[in-house]
Design an enzyme around this catalytic site. Structure first.
Site, PDB file in Angstrom:
ATOM      1  CE  LYS A  80      61.245  71.567  38.791  1.00  0.00           C
ATOM      2  NZ  LYS A  80      60.987  72.354  37.558  1.00  0.00           N
ATOM      3  CG  ASN A  81      59.878  70.429  33.724  1.00  0.00           C
ATOM      4  OD1 ASN A  81      59.898  71.139  34.717  1.00  0.00           O
ATOM      5  ND2 ASN A  81      60.962  70.211  32.999  1.00  0.00           N
TER       6      ASN A  81
ATOM      7  CB  CYS B 215      66.881  78.083  39.075  1.00  0.00           C
ATOM      8  SG  CYS B 215      66.850  76.606  40.097  1.00  0.00           S
TER       9      CYS B 215
ATOM     10  NE  ARG C  93      63.639  80.792  34.669  1.00  0.00           N
ATOM     11  CZ  ARG C  93      63.591  79.797  35.557  1.00  0.00           C
ATOM     12  NH1 ARG C  93      63.250  78.589  35.165  1.00  0.00           N
ATOM     13  NH2 ARG C  93      63.876  80.008  36.814  1.00  0.00           N
TER      14      ARG C  93
ATOM     15  CG  ASP D 287      65.507  71.660  32.176  1.00  0.00           C
ATOM     16  OD1 ASP D 287      65.986  72.797  32.296  1.00  0.00           O
ATOM     17  OD2 ASP D 287      64.315  71.400  32.404  1.00  0.00           O
TER      18      ASP D 287
ATOM     19  NE  ARG E 156      63.065  75.038  42.433  1.00  0.00           N
ATOM     20  CZ  ARG E 156      63.380  75.212  41.153  1.00  0.00           C
ATOM     21  NH1 ARG E 156      64.649  75.280  40.780  1.00  0.00           N
ATOM     22  NH2 ARG E 156      62.436  75.315  40.233  1.00  0.00           N
TER      23      ARG E 156
END
Length: 416
Positions: A21-22, A115, A120, A305, A397
């Site tokens: 994903k990242n 989220c 951030r 994470d 997600r």
């Protein structure tokens, strides 16, 4: 939607880890730079990927799935704005800013969502782009950016921000001259982005170190075919799930070199971890043990994470384990939900102390964020009785068919 997990089953089997994903999110933004067709092999089907696709289509790109691959044609790009309704769906949407500026010389968007795991701010992103010559006006939550001529420069990040590093790399492709990004993030996903940009014909070097050098593209870039890196956080989650439930799992497309901080802790906790060139095998037979303090840190430190899934596994570890969250200040929202299952966790600011308990019990819980939701699944695998995990849109997600993957490893899990 909810997930129902009947705990108490040991996990057993093998699994191919999804694309990262990242990694895929900044690469989807980078497709804009090509002005051509790009094929992303093994692109994960995720809500955040769907959001990126919606953004690309809004900008005028043609996007279509071809089995597990995603084709992006950015030759048809006609816009440089992203509406608020799309920006709010995903924090990573801000990475489109650098790519749009490099391609179009202007961009208009709002502050991103995502989220609720703590502040951030995108200050570092904006500062980096301004260093390259972008003029950015902030008005009522909107960003109006113009960059008729970006110029290479030396960008020094105050912290190794992944997103700011990615945005700076993408914008620098469209700048004249050489850009040096110092104190850059070193994550494997940055290396994957560099590999993609190089395939487009861009000159980018140094990813994986603290200094990334980008030479502005003097010739038009072109399309390419790129295979997305395996998702190290998804791999960490399945390893923590097996540590929690017990058993033996074999993960393909997982590199221990990207997960050494996690596997070191799992070994200390009593798991047998073996690795190949692109595979990891974990076996856990005996009881888990508490470990030395786990402190999250930028790569190659322990990933924030993976903190929640590991915490879920160690709720049943003998003794206690101290977690120190150094990245996000609100990353313990899963603790109250784990407590509903019988976990004994005390939180004070950025510190959480986990006292191991003999057993967990099934409960009605809810996913509060992406990784917290994955942690609840890991805990439910080891709990006695049935757990129902609600609000799984958070999980979707970042995890591609989490229920099917866990079922493939022997878990008793259903979706409703």
């Amino acid at each position: 939607m909810s997930l129902m997990i009947e705990g108490g089953r040991r996990l057993s089997g093998d699994l191919t880890v999804q694309g990262a994903k990242n990694s895929v999110l900044p690469i989807l933004a980078a497709c804009i730079l090509s002005g051509d067709v790009c094929v992303l092999q093994r692109c994960p089907h995720l809500e955040d990927v769907d959001t990126s696709i919606d953004i690309l289509r809004h900008l005028g790109c043609a996007v279509r799935w071809n089995g597990p691959d995603l084709e992006v044609d950015s030759s048809t790009l006609t816009r440089w704005d992203i509406p608020d309704r799309l920006m709010r769906r995903m924090r990573s949407s801000v990475v489109f800013l650098g790519a749009i500026l490099a391609r179009c010389g202007q961009a208009e968007l709002s502050y991103p969502g995502g989220c609720a795991i703590g502040a951030r701010p995108i200050d570092l992103h904006l500062s980096a782009l301004r260093t390259l010559g972008a003029c950015i006006r902030e008005e009522g939550g909107s960003l109006n950016c113009t960059a008729p001529g970006l110029t290479g420069a030396e960008i020094v990040l105050s912290i190794p921000s992944v997103g700011a590093t990615e945005n700076a790399m993408l914008a620098a492709i469209g700048a004249k001259g050489v850009t040096t990004i110092s104190n850059a993030a070193r994550e494997p996903e940055i290396v994957d982005l560099q590999a993609f940009l190089q395939k487009l014909g861009a000159s980018v070097h140094g990813a994986g170190t603290s200094t990334v050098v980008v030479e502005g593209a003097e010739q038009p870039l072109h399309g390419c075919c790129h295979r997305i890196l395996g998702d190290r956080i998804a791999a960490a989650t399945y390893l923590c799930g097996a540590a929690s439930a017990g058993g033996e799992v074999f993960l393909r497309d997982a590199r221990e070199e990207h997960l050494s901080a996690v596997t070191a802790v799992l070994r200390e906790a009593g798991c047998d971890v073996q690795s190949g060139a692109e595979s990891i095998r974990l076996r856990r037979d005996g009881p888990l043990q508490g470990v030395r303090p786990v402190r999250t840190a930028p790569y190659p430190g322990f990933p924030t994470d993976a903190q929640a899934p590991l915490m879920a596994a160690l709720t049943r570890g003998k003794g206690c384990t101290v977690f120190v969250e150094n990245i996000f200040e609100s990353r313990y929202r899963h603790v109250d939900e784990l407590s509903r299952m019988g976990a004994d966790i005390r939180v004070e600011g950025r510190v959480a102390v986990v006292y191991g308990v003999p057993r967990l019990h099934g409960a009605q819980v809810r996913a509060t964020d992406l990784r917290g939701g994955a942690a609840l699944c890991a805990a439910a695998l080891a709990a006695e009785g049935q757990s129902v995990i609600a609000e799984i849109h958070h999980i979707e997600r970042g995890y591609e068919h989490l229920d099917e993957s866990l079922r493939q490893l022997g878990a008793n899990i259903t979706r409703s």
